[in-house]
Design a protein around this motif. Structure first.
Motif, PDB file in Angstrom:
ATOM      1  N   SER A 109       0.840  -1.204   0.000  1.00 27.77           N
ATOM      2  CA  SER A 109       0.000   0.000   0.000  1.00 27.77           C
ATOM      3  C   SER A 109       0.872   1.249   0.000  1.00 27.77           C
ATOM      4  O   SER A 109       2.093   1.181   0.119  1.00 27.77           O
ATOM      5  CB  SER A 109      -0.878   0.004   1.255  1.00 27.77           C
ATOM      6  N   TRP A 110       0.209   2.429  -0.089  1.00 21.04           N
ATOM      7  CA  TRP A 110       0.941   3.695   0.013  1.00 21.04           C
ATOM      8  C   TRP A 110       1.648   3.789   1.354  1.00 21.04           C
ATOM      9  O   TRP A 110       2.768   4.282   1.445  1.00 21.04           O
ATOM     10  CB  TRP A 110       0.003   4.895  -0.138  1.00 21.04           C
ATOM     11  N   ASP A 111       0.984   3.340   2.409  1.00 21.91           N
ATOM     12  CA  ASP A 111       1.599   3.391   3.727  1.00 21.91           C
ATOM     13  C   ASP A 111       2.882   2.561   3.750  1.00 21.91           C
ATOM     14  O   ASP A 111       3.926   3.027   4.212  1.00 21.91           O
ATOM     15  CB  ASP A 111       0.614   2.889   4.786  1.00 21.91           C
ATOM     16  N   ASP A 112       2.806   1.359   3.255  1.00 30.30           N
ATOM     17  CA  ASP A 112       3.962   0.462   3.174  1.00 30.30           C
ATOM     18  C   ASP A 112       5.060   1.088   2.308  1.00 30.30           C
ATOM     19  O   ASP A 112       6.233   1.146   2.693  1.00 30.30           O
ATOM     20  CB  ASP A 112       3.485  -0.868   2.586  1.00 30.30           C
ATOM     21  N   PHE A 113       4.684   1.598   1.157  1.00 28.01           N
ATOM     22  CA  PHE A 113       5.620   2.208   0.211  1.00 28.01           C
ATOM     23  C   PHE A 113       6.303   3.433   0.813  1.00 28.01           C
ATOM     24  O   PHE A 113       7.531   3.565   0.772  1.00 28.01           O
ATOM     25  CB  PHE A 113       4.853   2.581  -1.061  1.00 28.01           C
ATOM     26  N   SER A 114       5.503   4.330   1.397  1.00 30.30           N
ATOM     27  CA  SER A 114       6.084   5.563   1.928  1.00 30.30           C
ATOM     28  C   SER A 114       6.981   5.309   3.139  1.00 30.30           C
ATOM     29  O   SER A 114       7.908   6.063   3.394  1.00 30.30           O
ATOM     30  CB  SER A 114       4.987   6.570   2.275  1.00 30.30           C
ATOM     31  N   ALA A 115       6.723   4.228   3.857  1.00 30.59           N
ATOM     32  CA  ALA A 115       7.538   3.898   5.030  1.00 30.59           C
ATOM     33  C   ALA A 115       8.814   3.144   4.678  1.00 30.59           C
ATOM     34  O   ALA A 115       9.830   3.298   5.353  1.00 30.59           O
ATOM     35  CB  ALA A 115       6.719   3.072   6.024  1.00 30.59           C
ATOM     36  N   LYS A 116       8.786   2.340   3.603  1.00 30.06           N
ATOM     37  CA  LYS A 116       9.895   1.421   3.341  1.00 30.06           C
ATOM     38  C   LYS A 116      10.680   1.684   2.057  1.00 30.06           C
ATOM     39  O   LYS A 116      11.816   1.236   1.940  1.00 30.06           O
ATOM     40  CB  LYS A 116       9.377  -0.018   3.307  1.00 30.06           C
ATOM     41  N   ALA A 117      10.094   2.350   1.078  1.00 28.74           N
ATOM     42  CA  ALA A 117      10.774   2.543  -0.209  1.00 28.74           C
ATOM     43  C   ALA A 117      11.889   3.570  -0.070  1.00 28.74           C
ATOM     44  O   ALA A 117      11.820   4.486   0.749  1.00 28.74           O
ATOM     45  CB  ALA A 117       9.771   3.005  -1.269  1.00 28.74           C
ATOM     46  N   SER A 118      12.899   3.424  -0.896  1.00 29.68           N
ATOM     47  CA  SER A 118      13.988   4.401  -0.921  1.00 29.68           C
ATOM     48  C   SER A 118      13.498   5.685  -1.580  1.00 29.68           C
ATOM     49  O   SER A 118      12.482   5.688  -2.293  1.00 29.68           O
ATOM     50  CB  SER A 118      15.174   3.841  -1.703  1.00 29.68           C
ATOM     51  N   ASP A 119      14.228   6.768  -1.359  1.00 30.62           N
ATOM     52  CA  ASP A 119      13.887   8.031  -2.008  1.00 30.62           C
ATOM     53  C   ASP A 119      13.874   7.874  -3.527  1.00 30.62           C
ATOM     54  O   ASP A 119      13.010   8.427  -4.208  1.00 30.62           O
ATOM     55  CB  ASP A 119      14.868   9.133  -1.604  1.00 30.62           C
ATOM     56  N   ALA A 120      14.813   7.103  -4.063  1.00 29.42           N
ATOM     57  CA  ALA A 120      14.881   6.886  -5.512  1.00 29.42           C
ATOM     58  C   ALA A 120      13.652   6.134  -6.010  1.00 29.42           C
ATOM     59  O   ALA A 120      13.112   6.457  -7.074  1.00 29.42           O
ATOM     60  CB  ALA A 120      16.153   6.134  -5.877  1.00 29.42           C
ATOM     61  N   GLU A 121      13.185   5.133  -5.245  1.00 27.82           N
ATOM     62  CA  GLU A 121      11.986   4.382  -5.646  1.00 27.82           C
ATOM     63  C   GLU A 121      10.759   5.284  -5.633  1.00 27.82           C
ATOM     64  O   GLU A 121       9.933   5.230  -6.558  1.00 27.82           O
ATOM     65  CB  GLU A 121      11.741   3.205  -4.704  1.00 27.82           C
ATOM     66  N   ILE A 122      10.631   6.094  -4.595  1.00 24.05           N
ATOM     67  CA  ILE A 122       9.474   6.989  -4.489  1.00 24.05           C
ATOM     68  C   ILE A 122       9.477   8.001  -5.629  1.00 24.05           C
ATOM     69  O   ILE A 122       8.474   8.169  -6.327  1.00 24.05           O
ATOM     70  CB  ILE A 122       9.439   7.679  -3.112  1.00 24.05           C
ATOM     71  N   ALA A 123      10.606   8.660  -5.840  1.00 27.15           N
ATOM     72  CA  ALA A 123      10.698   9.643  -6.924  1.00 27.15           C
ATOM     73  C   ALA A 123      10.476   8.982  -8.276  1.00 27.15           C
ATOM     74  O   ALA A 123       9.751   9.518  -9.127  1.00 27.15           O
ATOM     75  CB  ALA A 123      12.053  10.344  -6.890  1.00 27.15           C
ATOM     76  N   GLY A 124      11.069   7.826  -8.491  1.00 28.52           N
ATOM     77  CA  GLY A 124      10.926   7.133  -9.768  1.00 28.52           C
ATOM     78  C   GLY A 124       9.498   6.734 -10.048  1.00 28.52           C
ATOM     79  O   GLY A 124       9.004   6.866 -11.178  1.00 28.52           O
ATOM     80  N   PHE A 125       8.797   6.243  -9.030  1.00 33.79           N
ATOM     81  CA  PHE A 125       7.406   5.827  -9.207  1.00 33.79           C
ATOM     82  C   PHE A 125       6.523   7.030  -9.528  1.00 33.79           C
ATOM     83  O   PHE A 125       5.731   7.002 -10.472  1.00 33.79           O
ATOM     84  CB  PHE A 125       6.915   5.101  -7.953  1.00 33.79           C
ATOM     85  N   ILE A 126       6.671   8.105  -8.767  1.00 32.99           N
ATOM     86  CA  ILE A 126       5.850   9.294  -9.003  1.00 32.99           C
ATOM     87  C   ILE A 126       6.145   9.891 -10.377  1.00 32.99           C
ATOM     88  O   ILE A 126       5.228  10.285 -11.105  1.00 32.99           O
ATOM     89  CB  ILE A 126       6.035  10.315  -7.863  1.00 32.99           C
TER      90      ILE A 126
END
Length: 130
Positions: free
Chosen positions: A58-75
């Motif tokens: 989920s977004w909660d899981d993603f925002s808590a565990k993903a790296s900054d690069a993963e978050i930026a890349g996904f968005i």
């Protein structure tokens, strides 16, 4: 059946299987962090799913565990796909369902991009209770 986003990631979910190429998809975009493909049951003229390549429920899981690069890349992938699909100029809707109340059906974070037509209000006013 809606899922519980607090459960551990299940690597047998359909999106995990698509990422492993066990199930085909009509791919529209892929990079190191995301995969985008047409929904098999489109709800609008443009209906594309964007999923992160990591194992996030989920977004909660993603925002808590993903790296900054993963978050930026996904968005960035979501924005890129919307532009490439031709819906950025006229407008589009993003939707991500989380958990049972949000009616999340696949236990892998995913964003729906809907476009190609006019949409109505998200939640009818009479459905909102105080």
């Amino acid at each position: 059946m809606p899922i519980d986003p607090t459960l551990p990631y299940d690597d047998t979910n359909i999106f995990a299987r698509i990422l492993r190429a066990e199930i085909p998809c009509r791919k529209v975009y892929e990079d190191d962090h995301a995969l985008a493909f047409h929904d098999i049951n489109p709800q609008a003229p443009v209906h594309i799913l964007v999923i992160p390549k990591g194992a996030y429920v989920s977004w909660d899981d993603f925002s808590a565990k993903a790296s900054d690069a993963e978050i930026a890349g996904f968005i960035r992938a979501v924005g890129h796909v919307a532009r490439e699909a031709g819906v950025a100029a006229t407008g589009y809707r993003l939707m991500a369902n989380m958990g049972g109340h949000g009616h999340q059906e696949v236990a892998h974070l995913h964003v729906h991009i809907f476009g190609g037509r006019q949409f109505r209000e998200m939640i009818p006013r009479e459905a909102v209770s105080s």
